[in-house]
Design a protein around this motif. Sequence first.
Motif, PDB file in Angstrom:
ATOM      1  N   ALA A 106      27.275  27.793   0.929  1.00  0.00           N
ATOM      2  CA  ALA A 106      26.490  28.564  -0.028  1.00  0.00           C
ATOM      3  C   ALA A 106      25.823  29.720   0.708  1.00  0.00           C
ATOM      4  CB  ALA A 106      25.431  27.673  -0.676  1.00  0.00           C
ATOM      5  N   TRP A 107      26.050  30.918   0.211  1.00  0.00           N
ATOM      6  CA  TRP A 107      25.427  32.108   0.790  1.00  0.00           C
ATOM      7  C   TRP A 107      24.095  32.339   0.101  1.00  0.00           C
ATOM      8  CZ3 TRP A 107      27.520  34.766   4.862  1.00  0.00           C
ATOM      9  CH2 TRP A 107      28.848  34.473   5.175  1.00  0.00           C
ATOM     10  N   ARG A 131      29.905  40.294  16.202  1.00  0.00           N
ATOM     11  CA  ARG A 131      29.999  40.822  14.841  1.00  0.00           C
ATOM     12  C   ARG A 131      28.989  40.170  13.900  1.00  0.00           C
ATOM     13  NH1 ARG A 131      34.406  39.549  10.885  1.00  0.00           N
ATOM     14  NH2 ARG A 131      33.512  40.516   9.089  1.00  0.00           N
ATOM     15  N   MET A 132      28.751  38.863  14.072  1.00  0.00           N
ATOM     16  CA  MET A 132      27.706  38.174  13.320  1.00  0.00           C
ATOM     17  C   MET A 132      26.712  37.640  14.346  1.00  0.00           C
ATOM     18  SD  MET A 132      27.744  35.203  10.362  1.00  0.00           S
ATOM     19  CE  MET A 132      29.284  35.725   9.743  1.00  0.00           C
ATOM     20  N   ALA A 133      25.510  38.183  14.328  1.00  0.00           N
ATOM     21  CA  ALA A 133      24.490  37.803  15.306  1.00  0.00           C
ATOM     22  C   ALA A 133      23.328  37.129  14.597  1.00  0.00           C
ATOM     23  CB  ALA A 133      24.008  39.025  16.060  1.00  0.00           C
ATOM     24  N   GLY A 134      22.820  36.066  15.198  1.00  0.00           N
ATOM     25  CA  GLY A 134      21.682  35.367  14.622  1.00  0.00           C
ATOM     26  C   GLY A 134      21.574  33.970  15.182  1.00  0.00           C
ATOM     27  N   LYS A 135      20.825  33.147  14.489  1.00  0.00           N
ATOM     28  CA  LYS A 135      20.571  31.787  14.959  1.00  0.00           C
ATOM     29  C   LYS A 135      20.726  30.804  13.807  1.00  0.00           C
ATOM     30  CE  LYS A 135      17.217  28.904  17.285  1.00  0.00           C
ATOM     31  NZ  LYS A 135      15.893  28.775  17.869  1.00  0.00           N
ATOM     32  N   GLY A 136      21.283  29.668  14.137  1.00  0.00           N
ATOM     33  CA  GLY A 136      21.444  28.614  13.157  1.00  0.00           C
ATOM     34  C   GLY A 136      20.985  27.277  13.701  1.00  0.00           C
ATOM     35  N   HIS A 184      22.703  25.686   8.989  1.00  0.00           N
ATOM     36  CA  HIS A 184      21.955  26.750   8.314  1.00  0.00           C
ATOM     37  C   HIS A 184      21.869  27.908   9.294  1.00  0.00           C
ATOM     38  CE1 HIS A 184      18.380  28.973   6.806  1.00  0.00           C
ATOM     39  NE2 HIS A 184      19.084  28.847   5.704  1.00  0.00           N
ATOM     40  N   PHE A 185      22.302  29.088   8.864  1.00  0.00           N
ATOM     41  CA  PHE A 185      22.384  30.259   9.738  1.00  0.00           C
ATOM     42  C   PHE A 185      21.716  31.453   9.087  1.00  0.00           C
ATOM     43  CE2 PHE A 185      24.401  34.116  11.279  1.00  0.00           C
ATOM     44  CZ  PHE A 185      24.381  33.934  12.653  1.00  0.00           C
ATOM     45  N   TYR A 224      23.319  31.643   5.280  1.00  0.00           N
ATOM     46  CA  TYR A 224      24.162  30.689   4.584  1.00  0.00           C
ATOM     47  C   TYR A 224      23.852  29.269   5.040  1.00  0.00           C
ATOM     48  CZ  TYR A 224      27.149  30.787   8.781  1.00  0.00           C
ATOM     49  OH  TYR A 224      27.621  30.743  10.063  1.00  0.00           O
ATOM     50  N   THR A 225      24.247  28.331   4.188  1.00  0.00           N
ATOM     51  CA  THR A 225      24.123  26.907   4.480  1.00  0.00           C
ATOM     52  C   THR A 225      25.465  26.260   4.207  1.00  0.00           C
ATOM     53  OG1 THR A 225      21.808  26.945   3.775  1.00  0.00           O
ATOM     54  CG2 THR A 225      22.880  24.776   3.903  1.00  0.00           C
TER      55      THR A 225
END
Length: 160
Positions: A39-40, A98-103, A120-121, A136-137
């Motif tokens: 789910a976005w 290309r996709m940066a972040g933390k989950g 979860h990101f 998203y999850t």
Amino acid sequence: MHKTRVLITMGCCLFTMTLFAGAQSTRKPGLWEMTTNMAWQQSSMPPGMTNTKQVCLTQEMINKYGAPMPQSRNNECKISNVVLHATSMTADWICSGRMAGKGTLESSWADPNHAIGKVHFTGVMQMGQNSRPVEYTINSSSVYKGSDCGSVVPLPMPTN
């Protein structure tokens, strides 16, 4: 009195280690059927996607992570802060590229044949010259199918 305390402490440690070893072995290596629902919360992607696939879980992955780990393209994501418990695990998922972040990653198993998981990101996705926020999850449910993976190739171990 001192000898009694030492024996009680050693007995408790042995009991705890036995419980931990027994619980860790409840995850079975072999073929698992995993159903995921993505789910976005923030993106221009479709609202939700459900997918079912066969996954080959190795003993090495069980020992290190307790569960199958998400895969990333070009090793852009790393797993850190893995915490294994008797019937669950948690970890951080840090991505760059290309996709940066933390989950955050979670998995739990109440019995040897079933498991549930969650990723979860939050971060940003590069789209051409622009970057867009994403969140998203992914919720998953897995069922053990047997010790033989057949033609299903084990997932590669993530790099840390």
